[in-house]
Design an enzyme around this catalytic site. Structure first.
Site, PDB file in Angstrom:
ATOM      1  N   ASP A   1      14.578  38.767  21.387  1.00 39.06           N
ATOM      2  CA  ASP A   1      14.281  38.964  19.933  1.00 39.06           C
ATOM      3  C   ASP A   1      15.679  39.059  19.288  1.00 39.06           C
ATOM      4  O   ASP A   1      16.596  39.238  19.974  1.00 39.06           O
ATOM      5  CB  ASP A   1      13.750  40.105  19.818  1.00 39.06           C
ATOM      6  CG  ASP A   1      12.054  40.303  20.036  1.00 39.06           C
ATOM      7  OD1 ASP A   1      11.681  39.310  20.702  1.00 39.06           O
ATOM      8  OD2 ASP A   1      11.491  41.291  20.019  1.00 39.06           O
TER       9      ASP A   1
ATOM     10  N   HIS B   1      16.614  40.611  24.655  1.00 40.00           N
ATOM     11  CA  HIS B   1      17.376  40.513  23.193  1.00 40.00           C
ATOM     12  C   HIS B   1      18.555  39.526  23.466  1.00 40.00           C
ATOM     13  O   HIS B   1      19.545  40.183  24.310  1.00 40.00           O
ATOM     14  CB  HIS B   1      17.731  41.716  22.472  1.00 40.00           C
ATOM     15  CG  HIS B   1      16.657  42.584  22.385  1.00 40.00           C
ATOM     16  ND1 HIS B   1      15.949  43.396  23.299  1.00 40.00           N
ATOM     17  CD2 HIS B   1      15.910  42.926  21.094  1.00 40.00           C
ATOM     18  CE1 HIS B   1      14.823  44.127  22.598  1.00 40.00           C
ATOM     19  NE2 HIS B   1      15.098  43.685  21.308  1.00 40.00           N
TER      20      HIS B   1
END
Length: 304
Positions: free
Chosen positions: A109, A253
């Site tokens: 993400d 991430h």
């Protein structure tokens, strides 16, 4: 000097919810009247919500035609940069039955960021595919080249909004804009119409579901959170990621260097146990239903 950053104040996110990230950059503004006077800067200003500079792309008009892929581009062609008018071609779709073999979906993400290209190099070395939930304002500009590389190397792109707000706190129109602008940008940059979205912080409601459905986007959550946004320890991140089982969706991430450092260990561990690294569409065995909410083991668990 004007500072732009992620939403603050009432939109600040409880750390326990998920791995939100913060991006801040500076724009120097010098009034004409001061050009011949004393140099200085204004007080920092934090822009809340999805307010963007005038250079940001507008929402996609309904009549915008879909750009056609450019023939002759294969996986990694032109890497790492394409001209803005060139579109990548995805590798041939793989036939993988994740109900019969061990599959794990690695998802990243908040990018693309400074470490994303290095991550893509690592994934390519292992012939691993992943899903990237991209933020529109992170991708706009130079980040579009990274999006093209992702597509050319077989990764899947998902919508992570334009500015990473808590969607349930926004109006219906603002939710539509957050998703629609990123949908438009990725389409223009890569030729890909995304079919997945991940609500920032995992926060969603019936209005978010309705707007996702309208845009043809399934809502994708996760069952393994590495907490890499909180603990910048590559060994800890790798250990948490590899606790995943068959059919798991692992949340990471790509904006954190420690996470990118952890990925080779994650790939080695799963590969030694016979796992295949798949995109979410491969995990689901096809296109998930727009508006629905998905976790892990999608052939068993999903909800309206």
């Amino acid at each position: 000097m004007i500072l732009r950053g992620d939403p603050a104040g009432p939109l600040a996110v409880p750390a326990a919810l998920s791995g939100g990230s913060m991006r801040v950059w500076r724009v120097w503004v010098v009034p004409v009247a001061l050009l011949f006077a004393i140099w200085g800067c204004t007080s920092p200003i934090t822009l809340v919500g999805s307010v963007e500079p005038a250079t940001a792309p507008p929402p996609a008009p309904a009549s915008t035609p879909a750009p056609a892929p450019t023939p002759g581009l294969g996986p990694g062609a032109g890497r790492p940069h394409w001209g803005r008018g060139d579109l990548p071609v995805s590798p041939r779709a793989r036939r993988i039955n994740c109900e019969r073999i061990r599959c794990v979906a690695l998802t990243f993400d908040d990018g693309p960021g400074a470490y994303t290209e290095s991550l893509l190099d690592t994934l390519a070395g292992y012939r691993a595919r992943a899903t990237f939930f991209v933020i529109g304002r992170m991708a706009f500009g130079e980040g579009e080249n990274t999006l093209r590389r992702m597509v050319a190397e077989g990764h899947e792109l998902g919508n992570h909004t334009w500015a990473h707000p808590q969607l349930p706190l926004l109006s219906q129109a603002a939710i539509r804009e957050e998703l629609g602008r990123t949908q438009w940008l990725v389409k223009q940059a890569t030729g890909v119409t995304m079919i997945l979205m991940r609500p920032p912080y995992g926060l969603t409601d019936s209005r978010v579901a309705a707007e996702s459905r309208q845009l043809g986007l399934a809502q994708i959550l996760w069952d393994v959170d590495t907490l890499d946004w909180r603990d910048h320890d590559s060994s800890l991140v790798a250990r948490r990621a590899t606790e995943a089982g068959p059919g798991s969706i692992v949340l990471m991430h790509d904006i954190h260097h420690s996470t990118v450092q952890a990925v080779p260990r994650v790939l080695d561990d799963f590969a030694a146990r016979g796992y295949r690294f798949v995109t979410l569409s491969e995990l689901y065995g096809g296109r998930p239903a727009p508006g629905r909410k998905y976790y892990s083991n999608p052939w068993r668990r999903s909800s309206p």
